[in-house]
Design a protein around this motif. Structure first.
Motif, PDB file in Angstrom:
ATOM      1  N   ARG A 196       0.844  -1.195   0.000  1.00 41.50           N
ATOM      2  CA  ARG A 196       0.000   0.000   0.000  1.00 41.50           C
ATOM      3  C   ARG A 196       0.878   1.244   0.000  1.00 41.50           C
ATOM      4  NH1 ARG A 196      -2.057  -3.676   3.411  1.00 41.50           N
ATOM      5  NH2 ARG A 196      -3.973  -4.686   2.710  1.00 41.50           N
ATOM      6  N   MET A 204      -7.328  -0.013  -0.618  1.00 39.07           N
ATOM      7  CA  MET A 204      -6.603   0.220  -1.865  1.00 39.07           C
ATOM      8  C   MET A 204      -7.452   1.119  -2.754  1.00 39.07           C
ATOM      9  SD  MET A 204      -3.725  -1.620  -1.814  1.00 39.07           S
ATOM     10  CE  MET A 204      -3.215  -2.038  -3.480  1.00 39.07           C
ATOM     11  N   GLU A 208      -3.245   6.830  -0.030  1.00 39.45           N
ATOM     12  CA  GLU A 208      -3.384   5.418   0.314  1.00 39.45           C
ATOM     13  C   GLU A 208      -2.617   5.086   1.592  1.00 39.45           C
ATOM     14  OE1 GLU A 208      -3.930   2.444  -3.007  1.00 39.45           O
ATOM     15  OE2 GLU A 208      -1.933   1.932  -2.317  1.00 39.45           O
TER      16      GLU A 208
END
Length: 615
Positions: free
Chosen positions: A149, A578, A170
């Motif tokens: 991520r 995500m 993110e």
């Protein structure tokens, strides 16, 4: 001695830690969000404490609430698992300040290594400063956390600012820290890591190597131990660097030092100050329980002067609820059945009937095979996955099986670009042509008990199924001799098992039905109405939400009537921590725009329509 332990995590890692604690006679406490109120880890523990809310920022990232939960439940120790707060020095300090035992390294060691930028400087390295064309390609990377991520590959300088913005968003969502940095991107390297275990008496064990090169979105998919094909010289160099990193911060407990290996050289990536998802392969090869060792270290026990000997080879596959052919889009829904054959290890946070939701990582389970040789381990794991019962959301099971059997992987010639090169062939549909017939015959068996036989041999029964993106029509007949189908001999058919014979070869099909979804061996089918509803037809160019999630962004200036080019990013969804980009499928005109920032959407929600420009 630890008597009651709280796990500040969820899913399979919490269940796995609870299993070890049960074997050690330690009572367990789970924490759970509202979305996880009936999750397997909450059901498994001896006690459970609610964390109000569903999003990670409200629940599993709230260290104050977790410490309060530990004290109220009478726990005397906290294990962070991995992800969430496992690499937070502030959380570790809060646990210790509350008088609890921390199952992990000292806060100062976490602090030194938790930021990838600080870790690189500690190892005499530094991130890139101002990026120029000569530096490309580069990798934008979150300074905190892991799991892929907050990472973006940038190949054109014009894309850097957008990649930095997306990575920051993110990373902030997943880790509560939006710091990112830029480093060179090595195209064809192997991701190799060293598991370490250190006690409070100065002993550091390098517990072998692992190869984690098969990755999607920079998140590992298949891992193995030991890493195949490394020279003795390089292996010893990796061990020395890993031990050096641990000693440089007075490390204790379990941790992992990660490298990118290319052209026989090791490039330091980071040190993860926690247990890794792939730790079971090391456990299998060395015959140890790393969670039990973590607890022993936290209790002050000394390690033996040398680690145990490694034996054989182990491979782990991460089973995700996702569609690899659909840009890895995460999938949700009811997991009706998850079972693997005997002979492999299954670590999961789900039980039959559980719901796979939108709030957390889509990993369903880890499946691990151990054997005397690498070839045997690959064969055992591929066979077990192929025969596994998976009834529910779309998964990456077929991709895993094909990856394990791919010649490049079998010869250990893989690198981190494996899926960039082979994804199309690994996700190409290969449906079993007999699966729809088996589904129809199993369904017909149930109905035939209520007078299904007809004296009309010229009028076959017709069933329609969707499988692997295509529609299949099946015809069969009820006769005095039972169910028949052209070209196929029906040896046996009941609601759960069908045996068919073609050209003298009999094949068995196990069938399960949940509503309109039918599972035939490893095939997933959807029963269709015989006559489609015309109202259900969508306009060409319709953009549908591929998953449940939140619309976090619409392209700047985008409005109905705008001209768009094929491939232009239009809408961004966030699901399972995500971000997912939805682009124009064709060049044309945006004739409808229904998506709005902040909007919650379900799979199949119409987001926009792009009408193709006529040639």
């Amino acid at each position: 001695m630890i008597s009651t332990l709280l796990v500040a995590n969820r899913g399979e890692i919490a269940c796995r830690i609870f299993r070890t604690c049960g074997e050690l006679g330690i009572r367990t406490v789970a924490v759970h969000s509202d979305a996880d109120a009936n999750a397997l880890h909450a059901r498994t523990a001896d006690a459970a404490v609610r964390l109000p809310g569903a999003a990670p920022a409200e629940t599993y990232l709230r260290g104050d609430l977790i410490v309060k939960a530990a004290l109220s439940a009478g726990a005397d120790a906290v294990h962070p698992g991995y992800g969430f707060l496992s690499e937070s020095p502030d959380f570790a300090r809060a646990v210790l300040d509350a008088g609890l035992t921390w199952i992990g390294p000292p806060p100062q060691a976490i602090e030194a290594m938790a930021s990838k930028t600080r870790a690189k400087r500690l190892m005499g390295l530094a991130p890139l400063g101002e990026v120029t064309e000569a530096d490309l390609p580069v990798l934008v990377k979150a300074a905190a956390g892991g799991g892929g991520r907050g990472m973006r590959i940038v190949r054109r300088l014009a894309e850097l600012d957008a990649a930095l913005e997306a990575a920051r968003a993110e990373a902030a969502s997943a880790f509560g820290d939006g710091e990112v940095f830029v480093e060179p991107y090595i195209e064809h390297g192997r991701h190799v890591e060293v598991q370490i275990l250190a006690d409070t008496h100065g002993t550091v064990w390098p517990l072998g190597t692992r190869d984690c090169s098969l990755q999607r979105r920079h998140q590992k998919v298949i891992e193995e131990a030991p890493a195949p094909g490394l020279s003795d010289r390089l292996t010893e160099e990796l061990y020395a660097l890993a031990v050096r990193a641990a000693r440089s911060v007075s490390y204790t407990g379990a941790g992992t030092v990660e490298f990118l290996v290319a052209d026989g050289r090791a490039h330091f990536l980071e040190m993860n100050t926690r247990l890794q998802v792939e730790h079971p392969v090391t456990e299998a090869v060395f015959g140890i329980d790393l969670v039990a060792e973590q607890i022993r270290v936290a209790e002050g026990h000394a390690l033996a002067p040398r680690p145990p000997h490694a034996r054989g080879h182990a491979v782990e596959a991460r089973l995700y609820a996702e569609d690899p052919a659909g840009d890895w889009a995460p999938q949700t829904g009811t997991l009706h059945r998850l079972a693997v054959p005997d002979g492999v290890r299954l670590d999961t946070g789900y039980g039959d009937g559980d719901t796979v939701g939108v709030h957390y990582d889509p990993m369903l389970a880890k499946v691990v095979a151990h054997a005397p040789t690498r070839a045997e381990a690959l064969r055992r794991l591929a066979g077990a996955l192929e025969r596994a019962e998976l009834h529910g959301p779309v998964t990456n099971r077929d991709l895993l099986v094909r990856s394990l059997r791919h010649p490049e992987f079998a010869r250990a010639r893989m690198d981190t670009g494996f899926y960039d090169r082979h994804l199309a062939e690994l996700t190409r549909p290969a449906p079993d042509p007999l699966a729809p017939l088996a589904a129809a015959l199993a369904d017909a068996h149930g109905r035939s008990r209520f007078g299904g036989w007809r004296n009309l041999p010229s009028q076959p029964q017709v069933k329609r199924y969707a499988m692997a993106g295509e529609e299949h029509e099946v015809r069969y007949r009820h006769t005095r001799d039972g169910l028949t189908a052209d070209g196929v001999r029906v040896v046996h058919a009941d609601a759960r098992r069908v045996v068919l014979e073609v050209d003298g070869v009999q094949r068995r099909f196990d069938v399960a039905r949940h509503g309109d979804e039918v599972y035939v061996n490893s095939a997933r089918l959807t029963a269709l109405p015989r006559f489609p509803d015309p109202a259900a037809q969508l306009a060409p160019g319709s953009l549908l939400a591929p998953m449940p999630g939140t619309v976090v962004r619409v392209a700047e200036g985008l409005a109905e009537g705008a001209a768009v080019e094929a491939g232009r990013p239009l809408i961004w969804l966030e699901a399972m921590k995500m971000q997912h980009q939805i682009s124009a499928p064709v060049t044309g005109t945006l004739t409808a725009l229904h998506a709005r920032p902040g909007q919650q959407v379900e799979p199949g929600t119409l987001l926009a329509v792009v009408q193709e420009t006529s040639s």
